[in-house]
Design a protein around this motif. Sequence first.
Motif, PDB file in Angstrom:
ATOM      1  N   LEU A 105     -10.440  46.850  41.971  1.00 15.49           N
ATOM      2  CA  LEU A 105      -9.239  47.557  42.434  1.00 15.49           C
ATOM      3  C   LEU A 105      -7.976  46.940  41.836  1.00 15.49           C
ATOM      4  O   LEU A 105      -7.050  47.652  41.451  1.00 15.49           O
ATOM      5  CB  LEU A 105      -9.165  47.511  43.961  1.00 15.49           C
ATOM      6  N   THR A 120      -5.782  54.948  57.729  1.00  8.30           N
ATOM      7  CA  THR A 120      -4.889  55.060  56.579  1.00  8.30           C
ATOM      8  C   THR A 120      -5.714  55.154  55.305  1.00  8.30           C
ATOM      9  O   THR A 120      -6.561  54.298  55.037  1.00  8.30           O
ATOM     10  CB  THR A 120      -3.946  53.843  56.490  1.00  8.30           C
ATOM     11  N   THR A 121      -5.492  56.201  54.517  1.00  6.68           N
ATOM     12  CA  THR A 121      -6.197  56.355  53.246  1.00  6.68           C
ATOM     13  C   THR A 121      -5.538  55.471  52.196  1.00  6.68           C
ATOM     14  O   THR A 121      -4.333  55.571  51.944  1.00  6.68           O
ATOM     15  CB  THR A 121      -6.186  57.818  52.790  1.00  6.68           C
ATOM     16  N   LEU A 122      -6.326  54.612  51.575  1.00  3.59           N
ATOM     17  CA  LEU A 122      -5.803  53.669  50.576  1.00  3.59           C
ATOM     18  C   LEU A 122      -5.943  54.218  49.161  1.00  3.59           C
ATOM     19  O   LEU A 122      -5.094  53.982  48.312  1.00  3.59           O
ATOM     20  CB  LEU A 122      -6.540  52.338  50.689  1.00  3.59           C
ATOM     21  N   TYR A 123      -7.038  54.889  48.898  1.00  4.18           N
ATOM     22  CA  TYR A 123      -7.237  55.548  47.605  1.00  4.18           C
ATOM     23  C   TYR A 123      -8.370  56.551  47.783  1.00  4.18           C
ATOM     24  O   TYR A 123      -8.986  56.630  48.847  1.00  4.18           O
ATOM     25  CB  TYR A 123      -7.546  54.554  46.483  1.00  4.18           C
ATOM     26  N   GLN A 161     -10.652  54.659  53.722  1.00  2.00           N
ATOM     27  CA  GLN A 161      -9.707  54.541  54.818  1.00  2.00           C
ATOM     28  C   GLN A 161      -9.901  53.242  55.585  1.00  2.00           C
ATOM     29  O   GLN A 161     -11.028  52.782  55.771  1.00  2.00           O
ATOM     30  CB  GLN A 161      -9.854  55.719  55.785  1.00  2.00           C
ATOM     31  N   LEU A 164      -7.892  45.551  52.683  1.00  3.96           N
ATOM     32  CA  LEU A 164      -9.343  45.415  52.669  1.00  3.96           C
ATOM     33  C   LEU A 164      -9.772  43.975  52.946  1.00  3.96           C
ATOM     34  O   LEU A 164     -10.795  43.732  53.595  1.00  3.96           O
ATOM     35  CB  LEU A 164      -9.905  45.896  51.333  1.00  3.96           C
ATOM     36  N   LEU A 190      -2.339  49.819  45.179  1.00  5.54           N
ATOM     37  CA  LEU A 190      -3.653  49.193  45.106  1.00  5.54           C
ATOM     38  C   LEU A 190      -3.606  47.721  45.502  1.00  5.54           C
ATOM     39  O   LEU A 190      -4.583  47.194  46.055  1.00  5.54           O
ATOM     40  CB  LEU A 190      -4.237  49.359  43.696  1.00  5.54           C
ATOM     41  N   ARG A 200      -1.644  46.666  47.809  1.00  6.63           N
ATOM     42  CA  ARG A 200      -1.627  46.816  49.261  1.00  6.63           C
ATOM     43  C   ARG A 200      -3.033  47.118  49.772  1.00  6.63           C
ATOM     44  O   ARG A 200      -3.461  46.604  50.812  1.00  6.63           O
ATOM     45  CB  ARG A 200      -0.659  47.930  49.656  1.00  6.63           C
ATOM     46  N   ALA A 201      -3.766  47.939  49.035  1.00  4.25           N
ATOM     47  CA  ALA A 201      -5.130  48.272  49.431  1.00  4.25           C
ATOM     48  C   ALA A 201      -6.000  47.019  49.455  1.00  4.25           C
ATOM     49  O   ALA A 201      -6.795  46.815  50.384  1.00  4.25           O
ATOM     50  CB  ALA A 201      -5.716  49.306  48.483  1.00  4.25           C
TER      51      ALA A 201
END
Length: 474
Positions: free
Chosen positions: A194, A58-61, A54, A215, A208, A210-211
Amino acid sequence: MSAGKEVELLPSFAVVGRPNKGKSSIVATLARDDSVHIAARAGSTRATRRFPLQVDGTTLYELLDTPGMQRARQMLAWLKTDCTDAAARPAAVKRFLEAHSDDDQFADECLALRPIVDGAGIIYVVDGSVPFGADYEAEMEVLRWTGRPSLALVNPIGNSEFVAQWSAGLGQYFQTVRVFDAHRAEHGKQLDLLTLFGHLDPEWQQPLQRAVELLEADRHRQHQEAAEIIADLIYEGLTYTVDQAVPEGAPETPVRKLLFARYQRHLIKRERESRNRVEELFYYRELHKSEQGIDFAEEDLFHQQNWYLWGLNRRQLLIAAGAAGGVAGGGAGVLVDGMTGGLLGGLATLAGGIGGALASTRSALKYSDDIARWSVSGVPTGGNRLFYGPSRNANFPFVILGRAMQHHRLISQRTHAVRAALTLTQPALDWLAEKERRQLARIFDSIRSNKRVIEQRAELKRLIQAWCFQVDAG
C-alpha cells in the motif's frame, strides 16, 4: 469539499491480467474479504466487482476484480490504426471502449479497462510459475496506452521458477514490479505494498498513508481484543459450574449424566462462540474449518487422548503443577475429585499418565479422569443439590489456551485468498517457555482458589496479548 468529491478521490485499483493468474486472490488478500470468488477454473470472473477495504465503516481504498483480458492483440491493432500520437493514446483507449461497448468479442477487455479509463490505478497480475511470453506484451502495451499509474505483481501460484524472467519483462512496461504471493503475504508485506501504491500517484500518497496507519491500529486492536476473548474463555473454563436439585430418594446417576452433558455443551458452545468472535475480528465471515481428523470445533475439547496436541505434555505438566503450590499442599491446582460415575470411562488422560511418577514423591496427590469436581449439598425442603464444577484438572486450562492460541495464530497469519481448511500439525503450546508455563499454572491455581481474581485475570490478559502480538514480530 462535497461528499461526492471525497468519493472521487478514494484510491481505487483495477486488478487486471490473463484469466486464472490469481487476480481474485490478490483482491481477496488486499481487500481482506473472504467473499471474493476464487476458482481453479480459468475465466471464473465474468464481471467487474468492487471490493472496498473498510475499517470502522470508513472505506480506505477499493479493489476491482476484473475479467481476464484475452484479445489484447486485436485491441492493440485497432488502437494503432486509430492513433499515432503518444499523447493521444489515453483518448484512443476511451474511443475503443465507446466503439465496442456492445461488442461481445471485446466484452472482457471493455470490463477490465472501463474502471482504469475512469481513474483507477492498474495492478497487473501474472503467474511466476509459468514462462514469460512475448504474447503478453500486447496487453501490457494496451495498459500502458491508458496512461494510468501502474504496478505489476508476480504471483508465484505453483512455484517461483520464472519470477526473474517476469521481473525483467514487466520492468519495461510498468513503473514498479513486485513479487507478491497472495496466499502467504504477511500483514506487514501487505502494508508495504500500500505504501508503494502511494508513491505511484501524488493524489494517492496521503490517503494511502492514512490507510496504512489505520490498518496498523486496527491490527493492534484485533490482537488486543482477541486476547481478551481468549482470557475470558479460560476464566470461564476454570470457574464454570452446573447444578441440579435431586429429590429425596431419587437416584443420582441420571442427574450426574445430565449435569456432565450440560457442562460439556456449555463450554463447547462458549469455545465456538469465542472462535467465531476472533474470526470476525480478522474479517473472516465465510470460513469453513476441518482439522485433518481432529474435530477442532466440537467435542475434542473434552477428548483427553488428544490433549497432548493442545495442552502440556507429561513433563511440562508436572513442572507447571509444582510451581502452582498445589503439589506440596494438595491444593486445587492439581487435585480433582474422583467421582466420575463412569461418565468418562475409556478416555485416556495425561494427568493419569503421570500419576505414578507424582505418587512416588507426592503422596497427597490423587489423579483421575475428571475435569471438574462433584459436590453435594443438602436442601432444606429435602433431598440434595448436586454440583459439577469448577474445573480441577491441571491441564484443562492449558488445553483451552492451546486450542485458542493455535486458532488465533492460524487466523491472524492467514490471508483472505486462502480457501484451504485450517490444519494443526504440531502441539499448540510448544512455544511456551518453562517460566511462562509455571506462571500460568500459578495464575490458574489462584483463579480456581478465588484468590486475587481481578489481578490474576488482568495478568492473564496481559500475557495472552503479548503472545498475540508476537504473531507479527517476525
